[in-house]
Design a protein around this motif. Structure first.
Motif, PDB file in Angstrom:
ATOM      1  N   LYS A 173     -29.097 -33.947  -3.744  1.00 42.06           N
ATOM      2  CA  LYS A 173     -28.413 -32.792  -4.329  1.00 42.06           C
ATOM      3  C   LYS A 173     -29.368 -31.853  -5.044  1.00 42.06           C
ATOM      4  CE  LYS A 173     -23.715 -34.509  -4.746  1.00 42.06           C
ATOM      5  NZ  LYS A 173     -22.492 -34.492  -5.558  1.00 42.06           N
ATOM      6  N   MET A 174     -30.607 -32.261  -5.184  1.00 41.04           N
ATOM      7  CA  MET A 174     -31.592 -31.412  -5.818  1.00 41.04           C
ATOM      8  C   MET A 174     -32.915 -31.617  -5.083  1.00 41.04           C
ATOM      9  SD  MET A 174     -32.700 -31.277  -9.847  1.00 41.04           S
ATOM     10  CE  MET A 174     -33.195 -32.980  -9.859  1.00 41.04           C
ATOM     11  N   PRO A 175     -33.066 -30.980  -3.905  1.00 38.52           N
ATOM     12  CA  PRO A 175     -34.252 -31.233  -3.085  1.00 38.52           C
ATOM     13  C   PRO A 175     -35.553 -31.085  -3.859  1.00 38.52           C
ATOM     14  CG  PRO A 175     -32.680 -29.884  -1.876  1.00 38.52           C
ATOM     15  CD  PRO A 175     -32.171 -29.974  -3.276  1.00 38.52           C
ATOM     16  N   LEU A 176     -35.655 -30.069  -4.709  1.00 40.48           N
ATOM     17  CA  LEU A 176     -36.807 -29.929  -5.590  1.00 40.48           C
ATOM     18  C   LEU A 176     -36.299 -29.612  -6.991  1.00 40.48           C
ATOM     19  CD1 LEU A 176     -39.341 -27.953  -3.378  1.00 40.48           C
ATOM     20  CD2 LEU A 176     -39.534 -30.312  -4.145  1.00 40.48           C
ATOM     21  N   PRO A 177     -36.771 -30.340  -7.989  1.00 39.14           N
ATOM     22  CA  PRO A 177     -36.236 -30.156  -9.338  1.00 39.14           C
ATOM     23  C   PRO A 177     -36.744 -28.868  -9.983  1.00 39.14           C
ATOM     24  CG  PRO A 177     -38.037 -31.715  -9.363  1.00 39.14           C
ATOM     25  CD  PRO A 177     -37.818 -31.361  -7.929  1.00 39.14           C
ATOM     26  N   LYS A 234     -38.254 -22.237   1.120  1.00 36.54           N
ATOM     27  CA  LYS A 234     -39.117 -21.741   2.197  1.00 36.54           C
ATOM     28  C   LYS A 234     -40.074 -22.826   2.712  1.00 36.54           C
ATOM     29  CE  LYS A 234     -42.300 -17.956   3.230  1.00 36.54           C
ATOM     30  NZ  LYS A 234     -43.012 -16.769   2.681  1.00 36.54           N
ATOM     31  N   HIS A 235     -40.698 -23.571   1.795  1.00 35.95           N
ATOM     32  CA  HIS A 235     -41.700 -24.550   2.205  1.00 35.95           C
ATOM     33  C   HIS A 235     -41.233 -25.985   1.923  1.00 35.95           C
ATOM     34  CE1 HIS A 235     -44.500 -21.335   2.926  1.00 35.95           C
ATOM     35  NE2 HIS A 235     -44.346 -20.878   1.684  1.00 35.95           N
ATOM     36  N   LEU A 236     -39.952 -26.219   2.051  1.00 34.26           N
ATOM     37  CA  LEU A 236     -39.406 -27.536   1.715  1.00 34.26           C
ATOM     38  C   LEU A 236     -39.946 -28.634   2.637  1.00 34.26           C
ATOM     39  CD1 LEU A 236     -37.490 -29.004  -0.164  1.00 34.26           C
ATOM     40  CD2 LEU A 236     -35.629 -28.571   1.445  1.00 34.26           C
ATOM     41  N   LYS A 237     -40.048 -28.336   3.938  1.00 39.73           N
ATOM     42  CA  LYS A 237     -40.552 -29.342   4.887  1.00 39.73           C
ATOM     43  C   LYS A 237     -42.022 -29.668   4.623  1.00 39.73           C
ATOM     44  CE  LYS A 237     -37.375 -28.591   8.744  1.00 39.73           C
ATOM     45  NZ  LYS A 237     -37.243 -28.274  10.191  1.00 39.73           N
ATOM     46  N   LEU A 238     -42.796 -28.645   4.271  1.00 42.80           N
ATOM     47  CA  LEU A 238     -44.206 -28.883   3.951  1.00 42.80           C
ATOM     48  C   LEU A 238     -44.322 -29.746   2.695  1.00 42.80           C
ATOM     49  CD1 LEU A 238     -47.226 -28.401   4.355  1.00 42.80           C
ATOM     50  CD2 LEU A 238     -46.972 -26.232   3.083  1.00 42.80           C
ATOM     51  N   ALA A 239     -43.494 -29.458   1.688  1.00 44.72           N
ATOM     52  CA  ALA A 239     -43.518 -30.248   0.453  1.00 44.72           C
ATOM     53  C   ALA A 239     -43.165 -31.701   0.737  1.00 44.72           C
ATOM     54  CB  ALA A 239     -42.534 -29.657  -0.566  1.00 44.72           C
ATOM     55  N   ILE A 241     -45.332 -26.990  -7.784  1.00 43.40           N
ATOM     56  CA  ILE A 241     -45.756 -25.814  -6.996  1.00 43.40           C
ATOM     57  C   ILE A 241     -44.664 -25.372  -6.036  1.00 43.40           C
ATOM     58  CG2 ILE A 241     -47.350 -25.045  -5.191  1.00 43.40           C
ATOM     59  CD1 ILE A 241     -49.518 -26.694  -6.575  1.00 43.40           C
ATOM     60  N   PHE A 242     -44.120 -26.320  -5.305  1.00 45.89           N
ATOM     61  CA  PHE A 242     -43.156 -25.971  -4.269  1.00 45.89           C
ATOM     62  C   PHE A 242     -41.771 -25.674  -4.833  1.00 45.89           C
ATOM     63  CE2 PHE A 242     -46.455 -27.910  -1.709  1.00 45.89           C
ATOM     64  CZ  PHE A 242     -46.477 -27.075  -0.597  1.00 45.89           C
ATOM     65  N   ALA A 243     -41.544 -26.004  -6.104  1.00 44.74           N
ATOM     66  CA  ALA A 243     -40.261 -25.647  -6.716  1.00 44.74           C
ATOM     67  C   ALA A 243     -40.078 -24.138  -6.748  1.00 44.74           C
ATOM     68  CB  ALA A 243     -40.183 -26.219  -8.125  1.00 44.74           C
TER      69      ALA A 243
END
Length: 856
Positions: A354-358, A415-420, A408-410
């Protein structure tokens, strides 16, 4: 893990092996027994005379060998069994990761690279790494995610088959770990119903389904559970904790040290902290779950309550005992910690769903909490001998990498979720692999040669004896690899090591003067009397093992000068086998005085004397053993004593070595034995016989007997005791001479009423006997069990226990045909319950399917 095993040159990729601690000393022999039973002698499934003096095996199979993964071992014969263990271990690592990935995918908690990330965290968690050597427990970590998914399906969709079959299979696979999973299922059900609460009626309906289907799973497994439960009453059940202290077992914050890389070594096995390592990302995700306002406060509170309960279970004695069936574990504490790790990973994966990146704020809070944990460990690092600044530094580095990637990716999400996710996967696998390497490098392993040489020699000895003699007998060992050599090779050696050993067997060995413990016995200290009465017909010894310069690769188990009175029958390059003509069979005709034989505590000489006298009906004053004095005793840096037995000796100068030299010259060619009390074990003293190390089992908790001379008339025997501590208590330290001629005369009297075994297998015996004296009974050295049934001339007779240990029954005068057969107690009841449960499950499934179709 395969890469690591190849790098460490684990067989078949090199000269080392995976065998260490119990895997090398116990489980590998059970695996050899597994192969022998399935391929050569299926009757071993119910009973085996290789289990100490004999015993039911259904409980052993239920604890050690019911894993379906073990079938892989059928393809690895002989010394290649260690290669089978390696591939079995790899398979279980893979299946653990696969089952957790299955749960994540089916529940849609995760997708993409985060699935292998969390599943690898699960497969390589600290508990799995630390218990890699306990192969029989690893199945629990494989089944747990699948069973949880089955329970979720049952509670949400009413689909029950997956839950019933998986839970039933887990209980058959290993009832001990299955018990822990059952406890967790109760707590998980409460959590699930709180989180997904609709109305009270729905909760009652789900509770009914949960109880009903859980009982169905238990019913399916009843064929194993019911007889195992009753066998446990005679073994582990005898050691159930009677009093519970309401206390913390250690300072709870100390368990935080186990979240650091490499937080495991040998010292953590007997008494350590719970293994909780799951990797930095999983730990951060677990912390973030409670900060994630996408989840209702009700859910987070329910999760917090269960989390607190689980963590208190890891340090509060009553809860710890509760998870372990109210028995303190012997080694490997906090065995249920895989459930705690599963729960943490379950919440972490749920959090990132529910929170892919915090957010930066929440990430900062989690980072502060994690940093506080690491600071606590750094401040107290001297208290944790299993940690180093190097491993703590590596943990900090990996934690920083993961925190920076998340931070960084937050900003660029989504946009860069797969890379993260891919970067997190790579860093996490590197961290988990590093932990595996550092943890496993802390252990030492047997070389392949250490296993294959004695295993090959024992297998050869077994084949030679079967060719030489096809009757039923026991074979004593003067060399050994482990206590389960007999179990692995079909030799009835009298030694055994198992967590499910019946309590009466160690009690008997202790009275008889042989080493014993709660879960093991070793027939290493026999006399001519006990060898005969227990039917030890053959003895196998390593050639040259008693010589100072010997390069014999086989490890001597004990001293056995008595072999000079036995006849050599076979020989090969490494070993020699002797036949004991005094040996009785596993059953003999004895006087009914044997019924009244008393127990003797720490007096094995008296016990053996009374046993032989009672068997022949001799007077209680008959003496076979006579105490003799040493000719000379030399005290070196030790206070002198006139009376040696039970004297306490003191080292005079603590800076210098201290020893006592005992000398005597036998006046006859009889057997000479020395009794040693438990204070004279290897922790307190080193014994040397004629300037070489005395071959003797290291530890014993009762007085034991050591054979130090036979056919040594006129030859001086020198025994040296070297102190290891300041004080030495000569507990039960007495030298005895056996009247060999008198003892053998009494044994021949028993043989005058011979028992002829005409047929035998592991669970049935047929014998003929001619009773010529009054007041006789049939005495066996088969441990008493309700599973043994006896017929005399076709009529069922009652059995009873003698010596607190053995099976016996009355005999009529004259010729008789005796039939003994074994059927596991309560196995029939368990089989009936399982069949009814299976039929009921299929019937309900057949009836429900059409109703579901109509609804659709």
């Amino acid at each position: 893990m395969l890469g690591y095993f190849i790098f460490r040159q684990m067989y078949p990729f090199g000269k080392s092996s995976l065998l260490t601690v119990d895997l090398g000393q116990q489980y590998i022999d059970f695996f050899a027994f597994f192969r022998r039973t399935l391929l050569h002698d299926p009757s071993n499934f119910f009973y085996s005379f290789s289990k100490a003096l004999g015993g039911g095996m259904l409980g052993e199979w239920a604890y050690y060998l019911m894993s379906p993964f073990n079938l892989l071992l059928l393809f690895f014969p002989g010394k290649a069994l260690t290669a089978g263990v390696l591939f079995l271990t790899l398979l279980k690592y893979g299946c653990a990761g696969l089952s957790f990935a299955f749960l994540l995918r089916k529940t849609q908690f995760q997708r993409g690279p985060l699935i292998p990330l969390f599943s690898t965290s699960y497969a390589l968690m600290g508990w799995f790494i630390a218990n890699q050597l306990n192969l029989l427990w690893l199945d629990a970590a494989i089944f747990l995610p699948l069973i949880i998914y089955g329970l979720i399906q049952l509670l949400t969709n009413g689909k029950s088959r997956l839950y019933i079959w998986l839970l039933g299979l887990m209980l058959i696979d290993n009832y001990y770990m299955g018990y822990m999973i059952c406890l967790f299922l109760v707590f998980f059900f409460c959590w699930h119903e709180t989180v997904y609460y609709q109305n009270f009626k729905n909760v009652l309906k789900n509770l009914w389904h949960f109880c009903l289907h859980s009982l169905a799973a238990v019913g399916i497994a009843a064929v194993i559970l019911v007889p195992t439960f009753f066998s446990l009453l005679d073994s582990k059940g005898q050691y159930t904790q009677q009093s519970i202290s309401f206390k913390f077992e250690y300072q709870p914050l100390k368990m935080l040290s186990k979240f650091v890389i490499g937080s495991f070594n040998f010292e953590q096995m007997p008494s350590g902290y719970p293994n909780l390592f799951i990797g930095s990302l999983a730990l951060i995700g677990f912390l973030l779950y409670f900060l994630n306002n996408h989840f209702k406060l009700k859910e987070r509170l329910a999760s917090m309550i269960l989390t607190v309960f689980l963590f208190f279970s890891l340090c509060f004695e009553p809860l710890d005992l509760f998870w372990h069936g109210f028995q303190f574990p012997v080694w490997y504490p906090y065995r249920f910690s895989f459930i705690v790790s599963f729960w943490m990973l379950f919440l972490a994966a749920r959090s990132f769903k529910k929170m892919p990146l915090p957010s930066i704020g929440k990430l900062a809070v989690a980072a502060v909490l994690y940093g506080s944990l690491l600071c606590y460990v750094l401040i107290n690092i001297k208290k944790f001998t299993f940690l180093s600044k190097e491993t703590l530094f590596l943990t900090v580095i990996f934690a920083l990498f993961i925190t920076i990637i998340l931070g960084i990716f937050a900003y660029s999400y989504p946009k860069h979720l797969k890379l993260a996710a891919s970067l997190l996967l790579l860093v996490s696998i590197a961290e988990l692999g590093t932990n595996a390497v550092y943890s496993l490098n802390n252990l030492s392993y047997l070389t392949q040669l250490d296993y294959s040489q004695p295993a090959t020699a024992l297998a050869k000895n077994s084949r030679e004896l079967k060719t030489l003699d096809s009757s039923l007998y026991r074979t004593g060992q003067v060399y050994s690899r482990t206590k389960n050599d007999g179990l692995a090779n079909g030799l009835n050696s009298g030694s055994y090591f198992s967590s499910a050993l019946e309590k009466s067997i160690p009690d008997f060995y202790g009275m008889m003067g042989n080493p014993d413990g709660d879960n093991y016995v070793t027939y290493s200290n026999g006399t001519i009397v006990s060898d005969a009465l227990l039917g030890m017909k053959y003895f196998i010894t390593a050639k040259g093992a008693g010589e100072i310069t010997s390069r014999q690769p086989l490890t001597p188990l004990t001293e056995k000068p008595d072999l000079r009175t036995y006849r050599s029958v076979t020989s090969n390059v490494l070993t020699q086998t002797y036949r004991n003509s005094n040996a009785l069979g596993l059953g003999y005709v004895a006087n009914r005085k044997l019924k009244t034989l008393k127990d003797f505590s720490d007096n094995p000489i008296n016990y053996q004397t009374q046993w032989l006298s009672a068997a022949v009906g001799a007077t209680e004053n008959t003496r076979y053993f006579q105490a003799v004095d040493f000719n000379e005793v030399i005290f070196q840096n030790v206070n002198q004593q006139v009376n040696l037995t039970d004297a306490t000796l003191r080292r005079n100068d603590l800076s210098k070595e201290a020893q006592v030299v005992f000398k005597f010259t036998p006046k006859t060619n009889n057997s000479y034995y020395l009794t040693l009390g438990p204070s004279l074990d290897s922790d307190n003293v080193s014994f040397f016989l004629n300037n070489r190390q005395l071959n003797q089992y290291n530890t014993f908790r009762h007085a034991t007997i050591v054979n130090i001379a036979n056919h040594s008339k006129g030859t001086e025997v020198i025994l040296t005791a070297k102190f290891k501590k300041q004080l030495l208590w000569l507990n039960n330290f007495v030298l005895y001479q056996l009247n060999n001629k008198l003892a053998k005369q009494q044994i021949r009297r028993i043989k005058q009423q011979p028992v002829s075994f005409t047929q035998h297998s592991q669970r049935s015996l047929t014998a003929k006997v001619n009773v010529t004296r009054p007041h006789q009974l049939f005495a066996t050295t088969i441990p008493y069990s309700k599973g043994w049934h006896v017929k005399i001339n076709g009529r069922q007779v009652s059995t009873y226990k003698i010596q607190g240990t053995f099976l016996s029954f009355d005999l009529p005068h004259g010729k008789s045909r005796i039939q003994l057969s074994y059927w596991p107690p309560y196995f029939g009841i368990g089989l009936l319950i399982s069949l009814v449960s299976l039929f009921g499950t299929f019937l309900v499934s057949w009836w429900i399917k059409p109703k579901r179709r109509r609804k659709k």
